[in-house]
Design a protein around this motif. Sequence first.
Motif, PDB file in Angstrom:
ATOM      1  N   GLU A  82      45.592  40.887 119.476  1.00 14.53           N
ATOM      2  CA  GLU A  82      46.604  40.261 120.336  1.00 14.53           C
ATOM      3  C   GLU A  82      46.508  40.758 121.771  1.00 14.53           C
ATOM      4  OE1 GLU A  82      51.475  40.208 120.727  1.00 14.53           O
ATOM      5  OE2 GLU A  82      50.572  40.412 118.741  1.00 14.53           O
ATOM      6  N   LEU A  83      46.232  42.052 121.942  1.00 16.44           N
ATOM      7  CA  LEU A  83      46.143  42.642 123.279  1.00 16.44           C
ATOM      8  C   LEU A  83      44.774  42.452 123.923  1.00 16.44           C
ATOM      9  CD1 LEU A  83      48.046  45.960 122.529  1.00 16.44           C
ATOM     10  CD2 LEU A  83      48.853  44.090 123.982  1.00 16.44           C
ATOM     11  N   ASP A  84      43.831  41.856 123.177  1.00 17.31           N
ATOM     12  CA  ASP A  84      42.482  41.586 123.680  1.00 17.31           C
ATOM     13  C   ASP A  84      41.800  42.875 124.160  1.00 17.31           C
ATOM     14  OD1 ASP A  84      40.324  39.927 124.190  1.00 17.31           O
ATOM     15  OD2 ASP A  84      40.922  39.538 126.259  1.00 17.31           O
ATOM     16  N   ILE A  85      41.857  43.891 123.315  1.00 13.87           N
ATOM     17  CA  ILE A  85      41.220  45.167 123.633  1.00 13.87           C
ATOM     18  C   ILE A  85      39.717  45.052 123.380  1.00 13.87           C
ATOM     19  CG2 ILE A  85      41.074  47.600 122.954  1.00 13.87           C
ATOM     20  CD1 ILE A  85      44.076  47.421 122.264  1.00 13.87           C
ATOM     21  N   GLU A  86      38.940  45.501 124.334  1.00 10.62           N
ATOM     22  CA  GLU A  86      37.480  45.410 124.250  1.00 10.62           C
ATOM     23  C   GLU A  86      36.872  46.649 123.598  1.00 10.62           C
ATOM     24  OE1 GLU A  86      33.482  44.479 124.736  1.00 10.62           O
ATOM     25  OE2 GLU A  86      35.171  43.130 125.040  1.00 10.62           O
ATOM     26  N   CYS A  87      37.476  47.808 123.828  1.00  9.55           N
ATOM     27  CA  CYS A  87      36.883  49.060 123.351  1.00  9.55           C
ATOM     28  C   CYS A  87      37.990  50.061 123.047  1.00  9.55           C
ATOM     29  CB  CYS A  87      35.934  49.615 124.419  1.00  9.55           C
ATOM     30  SG  CYS A  87      35.240  51.225 124.030  1.00  9.55           S
ATOM     31  N   LEU A  88      37.874  50.778 121.924  1.00  9.67           N
ATOM     32  CA  LEU A  88      38.813  51.831 121.563  1.00  9.67           C
ATOM     33  C   LEU A  88      38.067  53.136 121.383  1.00  9.67           C
ATOM     34  CD1 LEU A  88      39.819  49.084 119.834  1.00  9.67           C
ATOM     35  CD2 LEU A  88      41.554  50.700 119.069  1.00  9.67           C
ATOM     36  N   VAL A  89      38.670  54.204 121.878  1.00  6.87           N
ATOM     37  CA  VAL A  89      38.171  55.544 121.606  1.00  6.87           C
ATOM     38  C   VAL A  89      39.282  56.299 120.885  1.00  6.87           C
ATOM     39  CG1 VAL A  89      37.353  57.724 122.575  1.00  6.87           C
ATOM     40  CG2 VAL A  89      36.638  55.551 123.603  1.00  6.87           C
ATOM     41  N   LEU A  90      39.033  56.647 119.626  1.00  4.40           N
ATOM     42  CA  LEU A  90      40.000  57.367 118.820  1.00  4.40           C
ATOM     43  C   LEU A  90      39.600  58.834 118.763  1.00  4.40           C
ATOM     44  CD1 LEU A  90      40.293  54.857 115.818  1.00  4.40           C
ATOM     45  CD2 LEU A  90      41.564  54.851 117.982  1.00  4.40           C
ATOM     46  N   ASN A  91      40.529  59.699 119.118  1.00  3.24           N
ATOM     47  CA  ASN A  91      40.257  61.139 119.196  1.00  3.24           C
ATOM     48  C   ASN A  91      41.054  61.867 118.112  1.00  3.24           C
ATOM     49  OD1 ASN A  91      39.053  63.417 120.481  1.00  3.24           O
ATOM     50  ND2 ASN A  91      40.965  63.835 121.556  1.00  3.24           N
ATOM     51  N   GLN A  92      40.524  62.997 117.661  1.00  5.54           N
ATOM     52  CA  GLN A  92      41.204  63.817 116.651  1.00  5.54           C
ATOM     53  C   GLN A  92      41.469  63.036 115.358  1.00  5.54           C
ATOM     54  OE1 GLN A  92      41.635  67.009 116.892  1.00  5.54           O
ATOM     55  NE2 GLN A  92      41.039  67.227 119.021  1.00  5.54           N
ATOM     56  N   VAL A  93      40.479  62.270 114.934  1.00  6.25           N
ATOM     57  CA  VAL A  93      40.609  61.487 113.702  1.00  6.25           C
ATOM     58  C   VAL A  93      40.273  62.373 112.504  1.00  6.25           C
ATOM     59  CG1 VAL A  93      39.769  59.482 112.432  1.00  6.25           C
ATOM     60  CG2 VAL A  93      40.036  59.355 114.913  1.00  6.25           C
ATOM     61  N   GLY A  94      41.256  62.554 111.633  1.00  6.15           N
ATOM     62  CA  GLY A  94      41.032  63.370 110.443  1.00  6.15           C
ATOM     63  C   GLY A  94      40.572  62.525 109.262  1.00  6.15           C
ATOM     64  N   GLN A  95      39.838  63.142 108.364  1.00  5.39           N
ATOM     65  CA  GLN A  95      39.396  62.476 107.139  1.00  5.39           C
ATOM     66  C   GLN A  95      39.170  63.546 106.076  1.00  5.39           C
ATOM     67  OE1 GLN A  95      35.667  60.460 107.825  1.00  5.39           O
ATOM     68  NE2 GLN A  95      34.619  62.309 108.464  1.00  5.39           N
ATOM     69  N   HIS A  96      39.176  63.122 104.815  1.00  2.00           N
ATOM     70  CA  HIS A  96      39.162  64.089 103.720  1.00  2.00           C
ATOM     71  C   HIS A  96      38.070  63.744 102.708  1.00  2.00           C
ATOM     72  CE1 HIS A  96      43.186  64.137 105.503  1.00  2.00           C
ATOM     73  NE2 HIS A  96      43.204  65.415 105.159  1.00  2.00           N
ATOM     74  N   GLN A  97      37.288  64.743 102.353  1.00  2.00           N
ATOM     75  CA  GLN A  97      36.159  64.552 101.451  1.00  2.00           C
ATOM     76  C   GLN A  97      36.607  64.028 100.085  1.00  2.00           C
ATOM     77  OE1 GLN A  97      33.721  68.029 101.158  1.00  2.00           O
ATOM     78  NE2 GLN A  97      32.212  67.081  99.814  1.00  2.00           N
ATOM     79  N   GLN A  98      37.781  64.457  99.625  1.00  2.00           N
ATOM     80  CA  GLN A  98      38.246  64.040  98.302  1.00  2.00           C
ATOM     81  C   GLN A  98      38.574  62.555  98.228  1.00  2.00           C
ATOM     82  OE1 GLN A  98      39.657  66.362 100.227  1.00  2.00           O
ATOM     83  NE2 GLN A  98      41.908  66.407 100.063  1.00  2.00           N
ATOM     84  N   GLN A  99      38.664  61.895  99.384  1.00  2.00           N
ATOM     85  CA  GLN A  99      38.922  60.453  99.395  1.00  2.00           C
ATOM     86  C   GLN A  99      37.667  59.640  99.093  1.00  2.00           C
ATOM     87  OE1 GLN A  99      41.973  59.090  99.602  1.00  2.00           O
ATOM     88  NE2 GLN A  99      42.732  61.203  99.633  1.00  2.00           N
ATOM     89  N   GLY A 100      36.514  60.297  99.096  1.00  2.00           N
ATOM     90  CA  GLY A 100      35.273  59.620  98.740  1.00  2.00           C
ATOM     91  C   GLY A 100      34.510  59.093  99.942  1.00  2.00           C
ATOM     92  N   ILE A 101      33.182  59.042  99.800  1.00  2.00           N
ATOM     93  CA  ILE A 101      32.312  58.538 100.852  1.00  2.00           C
ATOM     94  C   ILE A 101      32.601  57.056 101.093  1.00  2.00           C
ATOM     95  CG2 ILE A 101      29.908  57.966 101.415  1.00  2.00           C
ATOM     96  CD1 ILE A 101      30.353  60.839 101.837  1.00  2.00           C
ATOM     97  N   ALA A 102      32.652  56.672 102.361  1.00  2.00           N
ATOM     98  CA  ALA A 102      32.908  55.272 102.703  1.00  2.00           C
ATOM     99  C   ALA A 102      31.639  54.440 102.519  1.00  2.00           C
ATOM    100  CB  ALA A 102      33.388  55.164 104.144  1.00  2.00           C
ATOM    101  N   GLU A 103      31.828  53.188 102.136  1.00  2.00           N
ATOM    102  CA  GLU A 103      30.702  52.262 102.023  1.00  2.00           C
ATOM    103  C   GLU A 103      30.396  51.714 103.406  1.00  2.00           C
ATOM    104  OE1 GLU A 103      29.378  48.122  99.722  1.00  2.00           O
ATOM    105  OE2 GLU A 103      31.360  48.999  99.383  1.00  2.00           O
ATOM    106  N   LEU A 104      29.175  51.923 103.871  1.00  2.00           N
ATOM    107  CA  LEU A 104      28.813  51.533 105.230  1.00  2.00           C
ATOM    108  C   LEU A 104      28.205  50.139 105.272  1.00  2.00           C
ATOM    109  CD1 LEU A 104      27.365  54.864 106.654  1.00  2.00           C
ATOM    110  CD2 LEU A 104      29.719  54.048 106.601  1.00  2.00           C
ATOM    111  N   TYR A 105      28.440  49.467 106.391  1.00  2.00           N
ATOM    112  CA  TYR A 105      27.942  48.116 106.623  1.00  2.00           C
ATOM    113  C   TYR A 105      27.080  48.119 107.884  1.00  2.00           C
ATOM    114  CZ  TYR A 105      31.498  46.978 103.163  1.00  2.00           C
ATOM    115  OH  TYR A 105      32.249  46.933 102.020  1.00  2.00           O
ATOM    116  N   PRO A 106      26.352  47.030 108.153  1.00  2.00           N
ATOM    117  CA  PRO A 106      25.442  47.026 109.304  1.00  2.00           C
ATOM    118  C   PRO A 106      26.110  47.327 110.649  1.00  2.00           C
ATOM    119  CG  PRO A 106      24.938  45.187 107.861  1.00  2.00           C
ATOM    120  CD  PRO A 106      26.195  45.811 107.326  1.00  2.00           C
TER     121      PRO A 106
END
Length: 223
Positions: A27-51
């Motif tokens: 809606e805001l027509d954002i072209e680029c995002l930079v997300l900082n301090q993004v946490g993630q947890h190994q117990q949640q499992g490896i993400a399936e990657l796409y091209p």
Amino acid sequence: MRMALMDKQIDVWQPTMVAKMQAQIEELDIECLVLNQVGQHQQQGIAELYPQHFYLNDGITRIYQDNLGYQLSVQLPDTWQTVFSTIYLKAQAHYGQVILCRTNLVKLWHRQLAPQIKLVVAETQTYVIAIISTPSVHKIKAQHLLEVHDLLRAQIKPVILCVPHQVASGLPSPHWQGGLDKKFHQGRLCELEAYFDFGLVFDTQRTWDVLGDKTQRAILPDF
């Protein structure tokens, strides 16, 4: 062009929250995002990657399913490109940064400036976005900023450099122009500032209430 700079302030993102943010991005027509301090947890499992997913080959970067950038990327259209970079590891979680952009990615590389300090560079078809990444801002010295300057000034495309605001004054001037209104840092909205090597100034800078309230906020610079 409109970009967003955001420090992740909510630990757990429910699917409805991710969907709401994704709708706001469109809606805001954002072209680029930079997300900082993004946490993630190994117990949640490896993400399936796409091209459209890219990650640094730096030996520590992994992508897990609860990574907010990953959750957003699978909601956004396939034309969006996503870059993942881990900054530091803790027993409870991994923390890093994510770049999401509408423009196709051409090249991704990084340079280790010092232990725990690296430069991440994502080249798109029309511009380059770079981030100085570190878990300890006080370790960034003037020599590191000069090395970043030397590495990036050879770029032909316009460069957007995201740098922690605490050390941004050390960037060679007048080559790098930009910076954010100090009120954004007083409100602890985001640690990063955006600087440009093509003499650009911001048209506007405003706060984005990502979920419609003050639980998660970001900065929207237009230029």
